[in-house]
Motif scaffolding. Structure first.
Motif, short mmCIF file in Angstrom:
data_model
loop_
_atom_site.label_atom_id
_atom_site.label_comp_id
_atom_site.label_asym_id
_atom_site.label_seq_id
_atom_site.Cartn_x
_atom_site.Cartn_y
_atom_site.Cartn_z
N CYS A 20 -20.25 -11.79 4.21
CA CYS A 20 -21.64 -11.64 3.73
C CYS A 20 -22.06 -12.89 2.97
CB CYS A 20 -21.74 -10.44 2.80
SG CYS A 20 -21.41 -8.86 3.61
N LEU A 46 -24.89 -6.13 0.59
CA LEU A 46 -23.57 -6.40 0.02
C LEU A 46 -22.92 -5.06 -0.30
CD1 LEU A 46 -24.32 -9.19 -2.66
CD2 LEU A 46 -23.25 -9.53 -0.42
N VAL A 197 -20.00 -3.62 4.95
CA VAL A 197 -21.31 -4.03 5.47
C VAL A 197 -21.31 -3.99 7.00
CG1 VAL A 197 -22.93 -5.96 5.62
CG2 VAL A 197 -22.02 -5.27 3.41
FE1 SF4 Z 1 -17.97 -8.96 0.59
FE2 SF4 Z 1 -18.38 -6.37 0.94
FE3 SF4 Z 1 -19.59 -8.13 2.51
FE4 SF4 Z 1 -16.99 -7.72 2.73
S1 SF4 Z 1 -18.61 -6.24 3.16
S2 SF4 Z 1 -17.99 -9.71 2.71
S3 SF4 Z 1 -16.39 -7.36 0.61
S4 SF4 Z 1 -19.91 -7.87 0.32
#
Ligand code: SF4
Length: 698
Positions: A20, A46, A197
């Motif tokens: 992300c 996020l 995400v």
């Molecule tokens: Fe970071 Fe959560 Fe996105 Fe993974 S899903 S990159 S842990 S914000």
């Protein structure tokens, strides 16, 4: 207003492989808060880690000066050791003294015992440039290929199968392509927890009509969005997948034209699965034949279908076989190379794809070029102006064994925590204690650093510049938002200083110079430049032109194999290495939690995340809890043939009876004390997802 930022800095989340993009809101050299940016993999979203897990670099225990072990202090985990007060065991040192001592110990061992006496673990949490420099140091300075990282514990088996069958270890399509799929199989993964995400993209696709099929021994949040949710017997993946292939073959559901044009070996696969009917495989996999047929028909008859998998597939002694089966399913049905089709092993760490691409792997040079290929090796020898070893190096668990047998005597560990992440921890920790010289480079005195002779204070993600590559093959640029604390240094600078002390004439002044060198050895980075990443933030590889977007879906025309065709690789069901029995009747499986990342070195020092999940828990089915006569929160002891841990019971209806799940982030109840170090013979990955265990009230 004291809460108004004076700067905004765009970067990438440091946790999972979703990648992300985010914006740090900075005031007075401190991060006020984090906001989701409109990156291709997150579209402003996020998860809880990305949004709230940004303050760990400011933790009181952050390393701000180099440390050297005090004379006479024994190596090992000391239950009374306070990481916030490390000076009882270590003393502060200048960079000059610490670097000299760190390098000299390794140089002396090499001089006395030869290059094979040294090994290095690089990090999937660092940048591509840092991974490149680390593996270059091991190959050209240490003089062997004994360099590995946590891909060995994560998707090494998936990569082995993908390389063998389709000639490339990366995903064939991004997870955004789920929106274009009619059917999606999710197996051995729990995206709502581990790739949160990405899970939002799956939920949206399900809402728009994509049929999701979840195949897993455990239940999960995405079951609520699934067209079909199928629980199967732990460890019986190959039985289930071969039964699916049997249905596709016996009912003629395969794509003859695709198979003829793009594959080799289908006739052998057909013959191989002929006897593996749903009826014959049902007792092993625990799924009734009618459901097996329904899954096979749904996947095979879809116009466009994808398969996503996680470590429930890869972390078995038959992990490579599991992935081979999934690849066979896609090839048999022609489900690759078009939008809405593909094979996607969901990567764990934020840069495990990039660190693997950049060469933190003992059997291949960057871009998966085999170390044994004289021509390819010669190109790197010319690029680096140094001779290279033609022998593949040792992998993570093999290195632990080699320490015990006296072959490996010195190590450099950058940003990894094997004293928490390796299987059979007592054995792994005894190996770390046995090393004659250990250099650890990290943000904190981790469990691994407690075994070090020298600890070098490094940079966190919000303090550094560098590129990372996510699960979708998207290369993205991380930017420094705040200053390094105290005397901590960028990782690339520290690696370079060690390299210079090995006599290597390295003169990099910025990571962009490293990236430029990487482009000379890695065709995957063609048409991707640092300047372009500064401008565009994200470019997928492979990328056909300087002004073209990178490929979201690959292998439409041909596969990158010698023949241009993909290969079926038939597999036979194998039992787990350590089946359950009367003494150890419960299957132990391990993994992550939504709020904590891997060994917890970062998230357990992030205030909000640690507040959300402050204590070690073991999840078990309600019936299992009743059987043990424990209420939620009461302590239980889990015992395997390797050790015991005690932690709080969490009653979870998603757990099947006869199974217990333990996250591996809690040092006070370290799950890997229990796990089985038996390896998949191809990917050399340990069987984290299956160990025979016994439960009792504590
Ligand atoms: Fe970071 Fe959560 Fe996105 Fe993974 S899903 S990159 S842990 S914000």
């Amino acid at each position: 207003d004291s809460a108004v930022a004076d700067r905004r800095v765009d970067s990438v989340c440091p946790y999972c492989g979703v990648g992300c993009q985010l914006t740090y809101h900075v005031k007075d050299d401190g991060i006020l808060f984090v906001e989701g940016k409109n990156g291709p993999a997150n579209q402003e979203r996020l998860c809880v880690k990305g949004r709230f897990g940004f303050d760990y670099p400011n933790h009181a225990a952050r390393l701000t000066t180099p440390l050297i072990r005090r004379d006479g202090v024994a190596k090992g985990l000391d239950p009374d050791f306070d990481p916030a007060q490390p000076l009882t065991h270590f003393r502060e040192a200048s960079w000059e003294e610490a670097l000299d001592l760190a390098a000299q110990g390794l140089v002396d061992l090499k001089a006395a015992q030869g290059p094979e006496t040294l090994a290095g673990f690089g990090s999937a949490k660092c940048s591509n440039e840092e991974a490149w420099l680390f593996q270059k140091l091991v190959r050209t300075g240490f003089g062997s290929n004994n360099v590995d990282h946590c891909t060995r514990l994560c998707h090494a088996s998936s990569v082995a199968a993908l390389m063998e069958c389709i000639g490339s270890g990366a995903v064939t399509a991004s997870f955004m392509q789920a929106a274009n799929a009619d059917v999606v199989i999710l197996t051995g993964c729990n995206p709502a927890v581990n790739h949160p995400v990405a899970a939002t993209f799956f939920k949206q696709a399900a809402k728009r009509g994509t049929k999701f099929i979840v195949l897993d021994p455990r239940g999960q949040a995405l079951d609520a969005y699934a067209h079909l949710s199928v629980r199967f017997t732990p460890g019986a993946d190959v039985s289930l997948f071969n039964a699916l292939l049997n249905v596709i073959v016996s009912e003629g559901l395969y794509d003859e034209d695709y198979i003829a044009e793009h594959t080799e070996g289908f006739e052998a696969l057909k013959a191989h699965v002929a006897e593996m009917t749903p009826e014959s495989m049902a007792p092993a996999c625990g799924v009734d034949p009618a459901t097996i047929r329904e899954v096979a028909r749904l996947y095979a008859t879809a116009e466009r279908a994808m398969i996503f998998w996680g470590m429930g597939i890869s972390q078995h002694v038959h992990g490579t076989d599991n992935a081979r089966c999934l690849i066979s399913l896609a090839l048999a049905c022609g489900h690759t190379g078009r939008p809405g089709t593909g094979l996607h092993p969901l990567r764990g760490q934020n840069n495990v794809q990039g660190a693997s691409d950049a060469g933190l792997i003992p059997m291949v040079l960057p871009d998966y070029q085999p170390v044994g290929d004289a021509q390819l090796r010669a190109a790197f020898e010319e690029l680096w102006n140094a001779p290279l070893d033609e022998q593949p190096g040792l992998t993570v668990v093999e290195i632990v064994h080699a320490i015990h047998d006296g072959t490996i005597r010195g190590m450099y560990i950058q940003g990894e925590n094997p004293a928490m992440s390796d299987p059979d921890l007592d054995h792994a920790r005894a190996a770390l204690a046995k090393l004659e010289h250990l250099v650890v480079q990290d943000l904190f005195v981790t469990e691994t650093a407690q075994f070090a002779d020298v600890i070098l204070p490094a940079s966190s993600w919000s303090e550094k510049e560098g590129t990372v590559t996510n699960t979708n093959r998207q290369v993205q640029l991380g930017r420094a938002a705040v200053s390094l604390p105290g005397e901590a240094k960028p990782d690339w600078w520290i690696i370079q200083e060690i390299a210079r002390r090995f006599g290597l004439d390295w003169r990099y002044a910025h990571p962009r110079e490293v990236f430029a060198e990487m482009k000379r050895g890695m065709p995957s980075l063609d048409h991707i430049t640092w300047e372009r990443l500064e401008r565009e933030h994200s470019v997928s590889y492979p990328c056909p032109a300087d002004d073209a977007p990178g490929a979201d879906v690959v292998f439409s025309d041909a596969f990158p194999t010698a023949s241009g065709k993909a290969r079926f690789s038939p597999t036979l069901p194998l039992p787990p290495d350590e089946p359950i029995d009367a003494d150890y009747p419960v299957v132990l499986t391990t993994g992550r939690q939504l709020e904590h990342w891997h060994t917890g070195s970062m998230t357990r020092r992030a205030r909000v995340l640690d507040d959300l999940e402050p204590a070690a828990v073991a999840s078990l089915a309600p019936a299992e809890a009743r059987h043990l006569d424990v209420a939620p929160g009461e302590p239980i002891t889990i015992t395997t043939r390797r050790g015991s841990i005690t932690l709080a019971a969490r009653v979870d209806p998603a757990m099947p009876e006869g199974m217990v799940f333990v996250p591996f982030c809690y040092a006070e109840a370290a799950a890997n004390v229990l796990t089985n170090p038996a390896l998949d013979p191809f990917g050399k990955i340990p069987e984290f997802k299956y160990a025979a265990a016994r439960l009792s009230r504590a």
